[in-house]
Write an enzyme that holds these catalytic residues in place. Structure first.
Site: not given
Ligand SMILES: [Zn+2]
Length: 217
Positions: A30, A46, A77, A96, A98
């Site tokens: 995420g 990251s 991402e 973002h 999951h």
């Molecule tokens: Zn992802």
């Protein structure tokens, strides 16, 4: 927004930690972005765990992804964040995750239906599923940005969830709401229940409320 870059950075960090606390992410999955003045964007890095993440771990990039502040690499991402923020100046943040139940719908490539009024108010309607594009690609960024024109959340096919809002707090609220709704719909189906749609009038009447919330932090 409009309250200076330090405050936005703090909001991004606090929201990242709340994503973990609320079970919307695990480990280092995420990511979050927050819009800074001057066309800059603050991104989570990251591969840094949320529980130990500090302000110094955050990365500031230009609209094309060029790093201008921070020693970490921005989330891989980043394209979906940058494409969405570039396309919609009213938005202040993108998240973002999951999240498990939303990702179940993403695997099915099936929208999370707008069967609860708050979904219409805060997300603008059902949570549509983007076409499958590779993780971290510019193509995925463009696909996500197109889907968020009039929605506060969208699914990434075979991947997860993306939400947006006027502030990091709003984007987090939208992520929690999308996940909760996915869980409720999944549970209702597990009960064997017939899920009844909201009357069309609800969408018509509440479209303006969604727009107001999107445009005003
Ligand atoms: Zn992802």
């Amino acid at each position: 927004m409009g309250d200076g870059p330090t405050t936005t950075r703090e909001a991004v960090l606090a929201t990242a930690k709340r994503m973990l606390a609320e079970g919307l992410v695990e480990g280092t999955s995420g990511n979050i972005s927050g819009r800074l003045p001057g066309g800059l964007v603050c991104l989570t890095p990251s591969s840094v765990p949320y529980d130990t993440m500090t302000l110094d771990d955050l990365v500031v990039v230009e609209g094309d992804g060029t790093v201008v502040e921070g020693t970490r690499s921005p989330t891989s991402e980043k394209d979906l964040h940058l494409a969405t923020l570039a396309r919609y100046p009213e938005l202040g943040a993108v998240i973002h995750t999951h999240a498990v139940y939303a990702t179940m719908f993403a695997l099915a490539r099936e929208p999370i239906p707008a069967v609860i009024e708050e979904v219409v108010v805060y997300l603008g309607g059902d949570v549509p599923c983007c076409e499958y594009k590779g993780t971290g690609t510019a193509d995925l960024g463009a696909e996500v940005a197109a889907r968020l024109a009039d929605r506060g959340a969208a699914l990434l096919a075979n991947h997860g969830l993306v939400t947006c809002g006027a502030s990091p707090e709003r984007a987090l609220h939208n992520a929690a709401l999308a996940e909760r709704t996915a869980k409720i719909v999944w549970g209702a189906r597990a009960m064997g229940a017939t899920i009844h749609p909201l009357p069309d009038k609800v969408g018509t009447d509440m479209a303006g409320v969604y727009r107001y919330l999107r445009d005003n932090p």
